[in-house]
Design a protein around this motif. Structure first.
Motif, short mmCIF file in Angstrom:
data_model
loop_
_atom_site.label_atom_id
_atom_site.label_comp_id
_atom_site.label_asym_id
_atom_site.label_seq_id
_atom_site.Cartn_x
_atom_site.Cartn_y
_atom_site.Cartn_z
N GLY A 46 -61.27 -3.60 -9.29
CA GLY A 46 -62.22 -3.54 -8.95
C GLY A 46 -62.92 -2.43 -9.51
N ILE A 47 -64.78 -2.29 -9.16
CA ILE A 47 -64.66 -0.87 -9.65
C ILE A 47 -65.45 -0.70 -8.10
CG2 ILE A 47 -66.42 0.65 -11.47
CD1 ILE A 47 -65.35 -1.74 -13.00
N GLU A 48 -65.51 0.46 -8.29
CA GLU A 48 -66.76 1.30 -6.74
C GLU A 48 -67.46 1.92 -7.60
OE1 GLU A 48 -65.90 4.34 -2.88
OE2 GLU A 48 -64.60 3.81 -3.86
N HIS A 49 -68.95 1.78 -7.02
CA HIS A 49 -70.05 2.92 -7.42
C HIS A 49 -70.39 2.48 -6.86
CE1 HIS A 49 -72.15 4.16 -10.50
NE2 HIS A 49 -73.69 2.98 -10.15
N HIS A 50 -70.82 4.13 -6.75
CA HIS A 50 -71.80 4.69 -4.91
C HIS A 50 -71.45 4.16 -3.26
CE1 HIS A 50 -74.00 7.28 -8.05
NE2 HIS A 50 -74.52 6.61 -8.30
N GLY A 51 -70.81 3.68 -3.41
CA GLY A 51 -70.18 2.70 -1.71
C GLY A 51 -70.69 0.78 -2.28
N ALA A 52 -70.34 0.54 -3.22
CA ALA A 52 -70.51 -0.84 -3.72
C ALA A 52 -69.13 -1.07 -4.67
CB ALA A 52 -71.49 -1.07 -4.22
N LEU A 53 -68.76 -2.21 -3.98
CA LEU A 53 -67.06 -2.77 -5.14
C LEU A 53 -68.11 -3.65 -5.93
CD1 LEU A 53 -64.26 -2.54 -5.60
CD2 LEU A 53 -64.40 -4.74 -3.82
N GLN A 61 -62.37 -17.51 -21.74
CA GLN A 61 -62.97 -17.25 -23.31
C GLN A 61 -63.00 -16.09 -23.81
OE1 GLN A 61 -64.57 -18.75 -20.80
NE2 GLN A 61 -64.15 -20.35 -21.37
N GLY A 62 -62.19 -14.68 -23.20
CA GLY A 62 -62.06 -13.67 -23.58
C GLY A 62 -63.40 -12.96 -23.03
N LYS A 63 -64.08 -13.11 -22.55
CA LYS A 63 -65.32 -12.18 -22.52
C LYS A 63 -65.15 -11.89 -21.21
CE LYS A 63 -68.36 -15.06 -24.62
NZ LYS A 63 -69.59 -16.48 -24.70
N LEU A 64 -66.05 -10.44 -20.78
CA LEU A 64 -66.37 -9.53 -19.40
C LEU A 64 -67.64 -10.16 -18.93
CD1 LEU A 64 -65.23 -6.55 -20.76
CD2 LEU A 64 -63.68 -7.94 -19.82
N ILE A 65 -67.25 -10.21 -17.49
CA ILE A 65 -68.25 -10.72 -16.15
C ILE A 65 -68.15 -9.83 -15.11
CG2 ILE A 65 -68.91 -12.01 -14.83
CD1 ILE A 65 -69.24 -13.44 -17.71
N LEU A 66 -69.58 -8.86 -15.37
CA LEU A 66 -69.28 -7.70 -13.96
C LEU A 66 -70.35 -8.03 -12.75
CD1 LEU A 66 -68.91 -5.10 -12.95
CD2 LEU A 66 -71.18 -4.38 -13.75
N ASN A 67 -69.62 -8.53 -11.83
CA ASN A 67 -69.72 -9.13 -11.09
C ASN A 67 -70.35 -7.96 -9.65
OD1 ASN A 67 -68.65 -11.62 -11.58
ND2 ASN A 67 -71.01 -12.45 -10.71
N LYS A 68 -70.90 -8.18 -8.63
CA LYS A 68 -71.30 -7.06 -7.02
C LYS A 68 -70.60 -7.77 -6.15
CE LYS A 68 -73.62 -3.92 -4.83
NZ LYS A 68 -74.95 -3.66 -4.32
#
Length: 68
Positions: A46-53, A61-68
């Motif tokens: 988890g990454i907190e950024h400006h109050g959003a997680l 497959q070893g790729k990175l996915i970023l979801n809000k």
């Protein structure tokens, strides 16, 4: 307030002067972390950024996915 700086990106694409429209990669200084150090054996963090997680996941497959 958004303080976006285009120089924050790892590479900037620069068009050469020749007519072939060749692109060169110009490395810029940026703090770099390995995914192993970041995930520490997990497949999701988890990454907190400006109050959003946000959730950063490693796919099968070893790729990175970023979801809000």
């Amino acid at each position: 307030m958004n303080t976006h700086n285009p120089n924050d990106f790892r590479y900037r694409v620069r068009r050469s002067d020749d007519t072939s429209a060749r692109f060169d990669r110009v490395p810029l200084a940026v703090r770099t972390l390995s995914s192993n150090a970041l995930f520490q054996g997990e497949h999701e963090i988890g990454i907190e950024h400006h109050g959003a997680l946000y959730r950063l996941k490693i796919t099968r497959q070893g790729k990175l996915i970023l979801n809000k």
